[in-house]
Design a protein around this motif. Structure first.
Motif, PDB file in Angstrom:
ATOM      1  N   GLU A   6       7.366  -5.104   9.446  1.00 25.84           N
ATOM      2  CA  GLU A   6       8.341  -4.165  10.015  1.00 25.84           C
ATOM      3  C   GLU A   6       7.687  -2.803  10.095  1.00 25.84           C
ATOM      4  OE1 GLU A   6      12.388  -4.105   8.529  1.00 25.84           O
ATOM      5  OE2 GLU A   6      11.906  -5.918   7.387  1.00 25.84           O
ATOM      6  N   LYS A   7       7.640  -2.252  11.303  1.00 22.35           N
ATOM      7  CA  LYS A   7       7.069  -0.923  11.487  1.00 22.35           C
ATOM      8  C   LYS A   7       8.188   0.038  11.848  1.00 22.35           C
ATOM      9  CE  LYS A   7       2.678  -0.833  12.391  1.00 22.35           C
ATOM     10  NZ  LYS A   7       1.658  -0.171  13.049  1.00 22.35           N
ATOM     11  N   GLU A   8       8.271   1.116  11.100  1.00 18.95           N
ATOM     12  CA  GLU A   8       9.204   2.205  11.365  1.00 18.95           C
ATOM     13  C   GLU A   8       8.377   3.478  11.396  1.00 18.95           C
ATOM     14  OE1 GLU A   8      12.521   2.244   8.622  1.00 18.95           O
ATOM     15  OE2 GLU A   8      12.193   0.133   8.201  1.00 18.95           O
ATOM     16  N   PRO A   9       8.891   4.540  11.970  1.00 22.33           N
ATOM     17  CA  PRO A   9       8.125   5.786  11.959  1.00 22.33           C
ATOM     18  C   PRO A   9       7.766   6.191  10.524  1.00 22.33           C
ATOM     19  CG  PRO A   9       9.990   5.975  13.447  1.00 22.33           C
ATOM     20  CD  PRO A   9      10.145   4.679  12.699  1.00 22.33           C
ATOM     21  N   GLY A  10       6.481   6.316  10.253  1.00 24.19           N
ATOM     22  CA  GLY A  10       6.022   6.738   8.936  1.00 24.19           C
ATOM     23  C   GLY A  10       5.986   5.676   7.863  1.00 24.19           C
ATOM     24  N   ARG A  11       6.323   4.410   8.200  1.00 23.31           N
ATOM     25  CA  ARG A  11       6.359   3.367   7.177  1.00 23.31           C
ATOM     26  C   ARG A  11       6.096   1.997   7.792  1.00 23.31           C
ATOM     27  NH1 ARG A  11      10.899   4.444   4.465  1.00 23.31           N
ATOM     28  NH2 ARG A  11      12.228   3.532   6.038  1.00 23.31           N
ATOM     29  N   THR A  12       5.331   1.168   7.067  1.00 16.96           N
ATOM     30  CA  THR A  12       5.109  -0.226   7.431  1.00 16.96           C
ATOM     31  C   THR A  12       5.427  -1.075   6.217  1.00 16.96           C
ATOM     32  OG1 THR A  12       3.347   0.360   8.984  1.00 16.96           O
ATOM     33  CG2 THR A  12       3.418  -1.917   8.245  1.00 16.96           C
ATOM     34  N   THR A  13       6.230  -2.134   6.413  1.00 12.77           N
ATOM     35  CA  THR A  13       6.576  -3.054   5.336  1.00 12.77           C
ATOM     36  C   THR A  13       6.078  -4.441   5.705  1.00 12.77           C
ATOM     37  OG1 THR A  13       8.539  -1.764   4.779  1.00 12.77           O
ATOM     38  CG2 THR A  13       8.465  -4.027   3.960  1.00 12.77           C
ATOM     39  N   VAL A  14       5.332  -5.054   4.782  1.00  8.33           N
ATOM     40  CA  VAL A  14       4.791  -6.396   4.976  1.00  8.33           C
ATOM     41  C   VAL A  14       5.440  -7.311   3.947  1.00  8.33           C
ATOM     42  CG1 VAL A  14       2.710  -7.810   5.009  1.00  8.33           C
ATOM     43  CG2 VAL A  14       2.583  -5.413   5.710  1.00  8.33           C
ATOM     44  N   THR A  15       6.044  -8.405   4.416  1.00  9.30           N
ATOM     45  CA  THR A  15       6.625  -9.418   3.542  1.00  9.30           C
ATOM     46  C   THR A  15       5.864 -10.709   3.769  1.00  9.30           C
ATOM     47  OG1 THR A  15       8.795  -8.388   3.750  1.00  9.30           O
ATOM     48  CG2 THR A  15       8.742 -10.635   2.897  1.00  9.30           C
ATOM     49  N   ARG A  16       5.391 -11.318   2.696  1.00  6.92           N
ATOM     50  CA  ARG A  16       4.652 -12.582   2.797  1.00  6.92           C
ATOM     51  C   ARG A  16       5.304 -13.588   1.857  1.00  6.92           C
ATOM     52  NH1 ARG A  16      -1.010 -14.621   3.747  1.00  6.92           N
ATOM     53  NH2 ARG A  16      -1.202 -16.359   2.319  1.00  6.92           N
ATOM     54  N   ARG A  17       5.747 -14.725   2.433  1.00 10.69           N
ATOM     55  CA  ARG A  17       6.359 -15.802   1.654  1.00 10.69           C
ATOM     56  C   ARG A  17       5.418 -16.999   1.688  1.00 10.69           C
ATOM     57  NH1 ARG A  17      10.602 -13.275   4.217  1.00 10.69           N
ATOM     58  NH2 ARG A  17      12.255 -12.629   2.804  1.00 10.69           N
ATOM     59  N   SER A  18       5.106 -17.513   0.501  1.00  8.88           N
ATOM     60  CA  SER A  18       4.193 -18.650   0.416  1.00  8.88           C
ATOM     61  C   SER A  18       4.457 -19.400  -0.875  1.00  8.88           C
ATOM     62  CB  SER A  18       2.745 -18.158   0.443  1.00  8.88           C
ATOM     63  OG  SER A  18       1.843 -19.236   0.330  1.00  8.88           O
ATOM     64  N   GLY A  19       4.607 -20.694  -0.787  1.00 10.81           N
ATOM     65  CA  GLY A  19       4.746 -21.524  -1.977  1.00 10.81           C
ATOM     66  C   GLY A  19       5.913 -21.148  -2.871  1.00 10.81           C
ATOM     67  N   GLY A  20       7.014 -20.692  -2.301  1.00  7.85           N
ATOM     68  CA  GLY A  20       8.173 -20.320  -3.091  1.00  7.85           C
ATOM     69  C   GLY A  20       8.108 -18.923  -3.677  1.00  7.85           C
ATOM     70  N   ASN A  21       7.056 -18.189  -3.400  1.00 10.33           N
ATOM     71  CA  ASN A  21       6.904 -16.824  -3.895  1.00 10.33           C
ATOM     72  C   ASN A  21       6.950 -15.838  -2.740  1.00 10.33           C
ATOM     73  OD1 ASN A  21       6.352 -17.445  -6.715  1.00 10.33           O
ATOM     74  ND2 ASN A  21       4.512 -18.400  -5.913  1.00 10.33           N
TER      75      ASN A  21
END
Length: 80
Positions: free
Chosen positions: A41-56
């Motif tokens: 997710e990119k917003e002005p001044g911020r980037t959020t990365v979510t990674r889901r793998s193996g139940g985590n």
């Protein structure tokens, strides 16, 4: 919001790297790389990365916001 498979990179497919104007985030997880879901997710001044793998799930946010702005944003995410 972008949903992508982990970028192709040297190694075993357990790492996602995202670079923006605020820096670089690297997330490494175990689990089946073919079953991994990455959301950016990119917003002005911020980037959020979510990674889901193996139940985590790993969530990394990088940005140029002030500490108070980041706390307000986190509270909003939690519904407070």
């Amino acid at each position: 919001m972008s949903r992508i498979r982990p970028p192709s990179a040297p190694g075993d497919g357990h790492t996602t790297m995202v670079q923006d104007e605020n820096g670089t985030s690297v997330i490494t997880q175990s689990g089946d790389p073919a079953e991994t879901e990455v959301t950016i997710e990119k917003e002005p001044g911020r980037t959020t990365v979510t990674r889901r793998s193996g139940g985590n799930t790993a969530i990394v946010t990088q940005g140029s916001a002030s500490p108070q702005d980041m706390l307000d944003w986190l509270r909003k995410l939690q519904g407070h």
